[in-house]
Write an enzyme that holds these catalytic residues in place. Sequence first.
Site, PDB file in Angstrom:
ATOM      1  N   LYS A   1      -9.079 -23.182 -19.670  1.00  9.79           N
ATOM      2  CA  LYS A   1      -9.890 -24.085 -20.573  1.00  9.79           C
ATOM      3  C   LYS A   1     -11.083 -23.332 -21.262  1.00  9.79           C
ATOM      4  O   LYS A   1     -11.665 -23.966 -22.192  1.00  9.79           O
ATOM      5  CB  LYS A   1     -10.570 -25.306 -19.590  1.00  9.79           C
ATOM      6  CG  LYS A   1      -9.433 -26.024 -18.991  1.00  9.79           C
ATOM      7  CD  LYS A   1     -10.092 -27.186 -18.130  1.00  9.79           C
ATOM      8  CE  LYS A   1      -9.069 -27.788 -17.327  1.00  9.79           C
ATOM      9  NZ  LYS A   1      -8.158 -27.217 -16.548  1.00  9.79           N
TER      10      LYS A   1
ATOM     11  N   SER B   1      -8.024 -24.823 -11.625  1.00 14.41           N
ATOM     12  CA  SER B   1      -8.544 -25.912 -12.172  1.00 14.41           C
ATOM     13  C   SER B   1      -7.110 -26.720 -12.587  1.00 14.41           C
ATOM     14  O   SER B   1      -6.260 -26.071 -13.100  1.00 14.41           O
ATOM     15  CB  SER B   1      -9.389 -25.458 -13.509  1.00 14.41           C
ATOM     16  OG  SER B   1      -9.548 -26.638 -14.028  1.00 14.41           O
TER      17      SER B   1
ATOM     18  N   HIS C   1     -12.519 -33.050 -14.035  1.00 16.87           N
ATOM     19  CA  HIS C   1     -11.676 -33.168 -15.224  1.00 16.87           C
ATOM     20  C   HIS C   1     -11.157 -34.649 -15.339  1.00 16.87           C
ATOM     21  O   HIS C   1     -10.559 -35.263 -14.259  1.00 16.87           O
ATOM     22  CB  HIS C   1     -10.918 -32.088 -15.441  1.00 16.87           C
ATOM     23  CG  HIS C   1     -11.394 -30.883 -15.528  1.00 16.87           C
ATOM     24  ND1 HIS C   1     -11.864 -30.482 -16.531  1.00 16.87           N
ATOM     25  CD2 HIS C   1     -11.619 -29.944 -14.220  1.00 16.87           C
ATOM     26  CE1 HIS C   1     -12.290 -29.258 -16.436  1.00 16.87           C
ATOM     27  NE2 HIS C   1     -12.091 -28.713 -14.991  1.00 16.87           N
TER      28      HIS C   1
ATOM     29  N   SER D   1     -17.224 -24.286 -11.625  1.00 21.02           N
ATOM     30  CA  SER D   1     -17.754 -25.061 -12.866  1.00 21.02           C
ATOM     31  C   SER D   1     -18.380 -26.463 -12.258  1.00 21.02           C
ATOM     32  O   SER D   1     -19.476 -26.989 -12.853  1.00 21.02           O
ATOM     33  CB  SER D   1     -17.294 -25.308 -14.070  1.00 21.02           C
ATOM     34  OG  SER D   1     -16.413 -24.114 -14.419  1.00 21.02           O
TER      35      SER D   1
ATOM     36  N   THR E   1     -14.576 -22.666  -3.691  1.00 22.88           N
ATOM     37  CA  THR E   1     -15.396 -23.875  -3.792  1.00 22.88           C
ATOM     38  C   THR E   1     -16.820 -23.306  -4.229  1.00 22.88           C
ATOM     39  O   THR E   1     -17.577 -24.436  -4.623  1.00 22.88           O
ATOM     40  CB  THR E   1     -15.108 -24.703  -2.608  1.00 22.88           C
ATOM     41  OG1 THR E   1     -13.929 -24.917  -2.322  1.00 22.88           O
ATOM     42  CG2 THR E   1     -16.087 -25.823  -2.285  1.00 22.88           C
TER      43      THR E   1
ATOM     44  N   ILE F   1     -10.361 -28.163  -0.690  1.00 25.79           N
ATOM     45  CA  ILE F   1      -9.041 -28.775  -0.225  1.00 25.79           C
ATOM     46  C   ILE F   1      -8.756 -28.963   1.105  1.00 25.79           C
ATOM     47  O   ILE F   1      -8.391 -29.728   1.637  1.00 25.79           O
ATOM     48  CB  ILE F   1      -7.963 -27.752  -0.778  1.00 25.79           C
ATOM     49  CG1 ILE F   1      -8.067 -27.522  -2.150  1.00 25.79           C
ATOM     50  CG2 ILE F   1      -6.452 -28.490  -0.349  1.00 25.79           C
ATOM     51  CD1 ILE F   1      -8.044 -28.829  -2.983  1.00 25.79           C
TER      52      ILE F   1
ATOM     53  N   CYS G   1     -37.135 -19.056  -8.812  1.00 26.45           N
ATOM     54  CA  CYS G   1     -37.429 -17.672  -8.093  1.00 26.45           C
ATOM     55  C   CYS G   1     -36.338 -17.393  -7.307  1.00 26.45           C
ATOM     56  O   CYS G   1     -36.300 -16.024  -6.677  1.00 26.45           O
ATOM     57  CB  CYS G   1     -38.953 -17.721  -7.454  1.00 26.45           C
ATOM     58  SG  CYS G   1     -38.706 -18.352  -5.526  1.00 26.45           S
TER      59      CYS G   1
ATOM     60  N   ILE H   1      -3.890 -23.624  -6.222  1.00 20.87           N
ATOM     61  CA  ILE H   1      -5.097 -24.755  -6.621  1.00 20.87           C
ATOM     62  C   ILE H   1      -6.239 -24.167  -7.541  1.00 20.87           C
ATOM     63  O   ILE H   1      -7.311 -24.275  -7.075  1.00 20.87           O
ATOM     64  CB  ILE H   1      -5.452 -25.628  -5.316  1.00 20.87           C
ATOM     65  CG1 ILE H   1      -4.232 -25.780  -4.419  1.00 20.87           C
ATOM     66  CG2 ILE H   1      -6.099 -26.733  -5.771  1.00 20.87           C
ATOM     67  CD1 ILE H   1      -3.285 -26.775  -5.059  1.00 20.87           C
TER      68      ILE H   1
ATOM     69  N   GLU I   1     -11.656 -21.220   9.480  1.00 20.92           N
ATOM     70  CA  GLU I   1     -12.229 -20.461   8.561  1.00 20.92           C
ATOM     71  C   GLU I   1     -12.730 -19.099   8.809  1.00 20.92           C
ATOM     72  O   GLU I   1     -13.410 -18.911   9.893  1.00 20.92           O
ATOM     73  CB  GLU I   1     -13.307 -21.362   8.204  1.00 20.92           C
ATOM     74  CG  GLU I   1     -14.185 -20.524   7.087  1.00 20.92           C
ATOM     75  CD  GLU I   1     -13.355 -20.156   5.898  1.00 20.92           C
ATOM     76  OE1 GLU I   1     -13.666 -19.054   5.415  1.00 20.92           O
ATOM     77  OE2 GLU I   1     -12.663 -21.049   5.285  1.00 20.92           O
TER      78      GLU I   1
END
Length: 482
Positions: A250, A336, A49, A45, A41, A12, A436, A334, A31
């Site tokens: 989901k 999914s 979507h 997945s 992040t 974001i 590996c 924020i 950060e």
Amino acid sequence: MYDIAIIGAGVIGAMCSRALSRYKLKVCILEKESDVAMGATAANSGIVHAGFDAVEDTLKAKLNVLGAQMMPQIAKELGVEYKNNGSLVIGYDESDKEKLEMLYNRGVANGVKELRLLNYDELKALEPNISDDAKYALLAPTAGIICPYSLAISAIGNAMDNGVDLMLDFAVESISFDENEYSIKSSNGKEVKSRYVINACGVHSDDVATLAGDDSFSVKPRKGEYILLDKECGGLVNHTIFTTPSDKGKGILVSPTAHGNVILGPTSVFIDDKENKATAPDGFDSIISSAKSMVSNIQFGKTITSFCGLRAVGDTGDFIINSNKPNFINIAGIESPGLSASPAIAEYVLDMLKSMGLKLEINEKYNPFREPYNKFSKLSQLEKNEMIKQNPDYGKIICRCETVTKGEILDALRRNPKPTTLDGIKRRTRASMGRCQGGFCYPYLVEILSDELGIPYSEVTKFGGESIINIGTTKGEIKYEK
């Protein structure tokens, strides 16, 4: 003095920084970690979507559909792997069939194109390995898959190339507002002043809002564990496959990744600790049980790694994008489909800044394009040979599993945002991300990092902080305290 300070370097914050770099503004990203894209992040997945799941007229619904439409072009500009593989929500009985019809109608209302309801024969033709118990499905051809951390890293790199500043290891400790400017101080004594602030801190967004005097919302972490299968399993499924959703989300998915692996998960468990990313056997049992009921012939013995991410769940049921303090914007809750919506969220925030009086003057030097990190691997053999002639480092393979060369690693170390850890190299080049998991290439990566950063082997870390790799030499004196 900055015009805008963005707190949080996840996808974001990354998309907001890139959108703002189109204008003549002084922008910085703050950060708390040693690299970008290290929160949600880094562990999700990677699904773009289609937009049929979110309730009509919510921010989730509107921004998901718009963001998914924007994603292919953005991925192309940033040199990030994106595949329009489509998604399937499968159902087992009449009750599930009713839910699929509801999702279909909701998707149509949200503006999702090309949705189709499938019977068993149509589903089996698309996915031969789907469970025989699955009788119905909702097909969403516009869904896709992308590498989430590659998207964030490349977006921030592009923003930096266009003039945005990045400050790492900046854990915000206090925020004060006086005479139309914010003073943001970190735990290590650094200070940044800015006219506007964007709070994009994921699971910590409510904590940062509180520092600014806004207690209007809360965020709770929801733990999601994943299993990643070897690329050898890449042909297991073609689409991203879900079961019908529940109040927990989901559910478990089985999906190819943008780089050719297969990902299974996530679990969904609320926790209190916003730093707890530990995996557990019961989580894996849950994933395996659900995945087996969805898809046949899964080779769980081909698992190469597992990981856990924390989703930021707000207390409103929708994305929280608001401003309760002067020139201070919250982007919170924020979960999914946050990744899918991220480009649209950035544009939404731009509109908010305009309404607050921020003047947006076009930056004529803005360049939206960025070379991909893995450009060498995409070249023909003739082109590779030519590059090796010009720079022999491209002929030295460091990561055998992913065929990553020393030249690519050095390129990544010298581009914005510059990595300083093994995981930083991993997220940019995929070195140590294969079968590996760094067993072969870690010693070489440590050596490269040590040389490039001008630090001893013993100071090279996996992900910053105290995550050291080496504690001394085998023939030297080792001083180690537990």
